[in-house]
Scaffold this motif. Sequence first.
Motif, PDB file in Angstrom:
ATOM      1  N   GLY A 165      57.851  41.209  46.189  1.00  0.00           N
ATOM      2  CA  GLY A 165      56.443  41.192  45.818  1.00  0.00           C
ATOM      3  C   GLY A 165      55.539  42.164  46.550  1.00  0.00           C
ATOM      4  N   LEU A 166      56.083  43.063  47.350  1.00  0.00           N
ATOM      5  CA  LEU A 166      55.231  44.006  48.065  1.00  0.00           C
ATOM      6  C   LEU A 166      54.631  45.086  47.162  1.00  0.00           C
ATOM      7  CD1 LEU A 166      57.070  44.689  51.455  1.00  0.00           C
ATOM      8  CD2 LEU A 166      55.037  43.293  51.052  1.00  0.00           C
ATOM      9  N   LEU A 167      55.287  45.382  46.065  1.00  0.00           N
ATOM     10  CA  LEU A 167      54.818  46.477  45.210  1.00  0.00           C
ATOM     11  C   LEU A 167      54.003  46.013  44.021  1.00  0.00           C
ATOM     12  CD1 LEU A 167      57.942  48.807  45.103  1.00  0.00           C
ATOM     13  CD2 LEU A 167      56.072  48.717  46.759  1.00  0.00           C
ATOM     14  N   GLY A 168      53.967  44.727  43.787  1.00  0.00           N
ATOM     15  CA  GLY A 168      53.340  44.269  42.561  1.00  0.00           C
ATOM     16  C   GLY A 168      54.271  44.585  41.404  1.00  0.00           C
ATOM     17  N   ARG A 169      53.712  44.671  40.221  1.00  0.00           N
ATOM     18  CA  ARG A 169      54.522  44.935  39.029  1.00  0.00           C
ATOM     19  C   ARG A 169      54.811  46.424  38.926  1.00  0.00           C
ATOM     20  NH1 ARG A 169      54.079  46.527  34.016  1.00  0.00           N
ATOM     21  NH2 ARG A 169      55.442  45.644  32.439  1.00  0.00           N
ATOM     22  N   VAL A 170      56.076  46.753  38.796  1.00  0.00           N
ATOM     23  CA  VAL A 170      56.491  48.133  38.557  1.00  0.00           C
ATOM     24  C   VAL A 170      56.823  48.242  37.074  1.00  0.00           C
ATOM     25  CG1 VAL A 170      58.185  49.922  39.097  1.00  0.00           C
ATOM     26  CG2 VAL A 170      57.358  48.403  40.915  1.00  0.00           C
ATOM     27  N   ALA A 171      56.174  49.188  36.404  1.00  0.00           N
ATOM     28  CA  ALA A 171      56.372  49.368  34.960  1.00  0.00           C
ATOM     29  C   ALA A 171      57.794  49.824  34.675  1.00  0.00           C
ATOM     30  CB  ALA A 171      55.369  50.395  34.437  1.00  0.00           C
ATOM     31  N   ARG A 172      58.205  49.597  33.452  1.00  0.00           N
ATOM     32  CA  ARG A 172      59.537  50.013  32.980  1.00  0.00           C
ATOM     33  C   ARG A 172      59.369  50.922  31.775  1.00  0.00           C
ATOM     34  NH1 ARG A 172      63.879  47.632  35.986  1.00  0.00           N
ATOM     35  NH2 ARG A 172      62.823  46.146  37.344  1.00  0.00           N
TER      36      ARG A 172
END
Length: 150
Positions: A34-41
């Motif tokens: 959870g350190l980066l938040g949502r990473v898009a795909r």
Amino acid sequence: MPATRQHAEDLTIQEMARRSGFAESTLRYYEKIGLLGRVARDESSGHRRYGPAVAERVQALSCLRSAGMTVTGMRRYLELLALGDAAAAEQRDLFAAQAETLAADIEQLQLRLAYLRHKAELWDARVRGDAAAEQQAVEEVTRVIDRFTY
């Protein structure tokens, strides 16, 4: 969460790893915890795409990690960051404490550097057959060792 379209400024995991100095596995781990938040795909491949906001966060975490901050400390930094100016005093304390930790680490590294240099002097004196210089180097090595903390 739905996949997002890739933008020209989005970075692949390889590009993000090169820019940040983190291993790809570290980036995946930081995302997982959870350190980066949502990473898009990417819609077609499902591969991670690091947009500008996430890339900025990764760069900030890279700076913190290179200064010796733990994952717990980085997590706290992000929590406080979300609170804005209301957490300014806590942010100050977090960074001041990390600066003290880093200063102590640097001091120990300087001692280890002095140790290595004095050991080189010892062996150089032995190569030259200079007993007085060798004895002086032994005394310096001993003084440095006495200052180590473990």
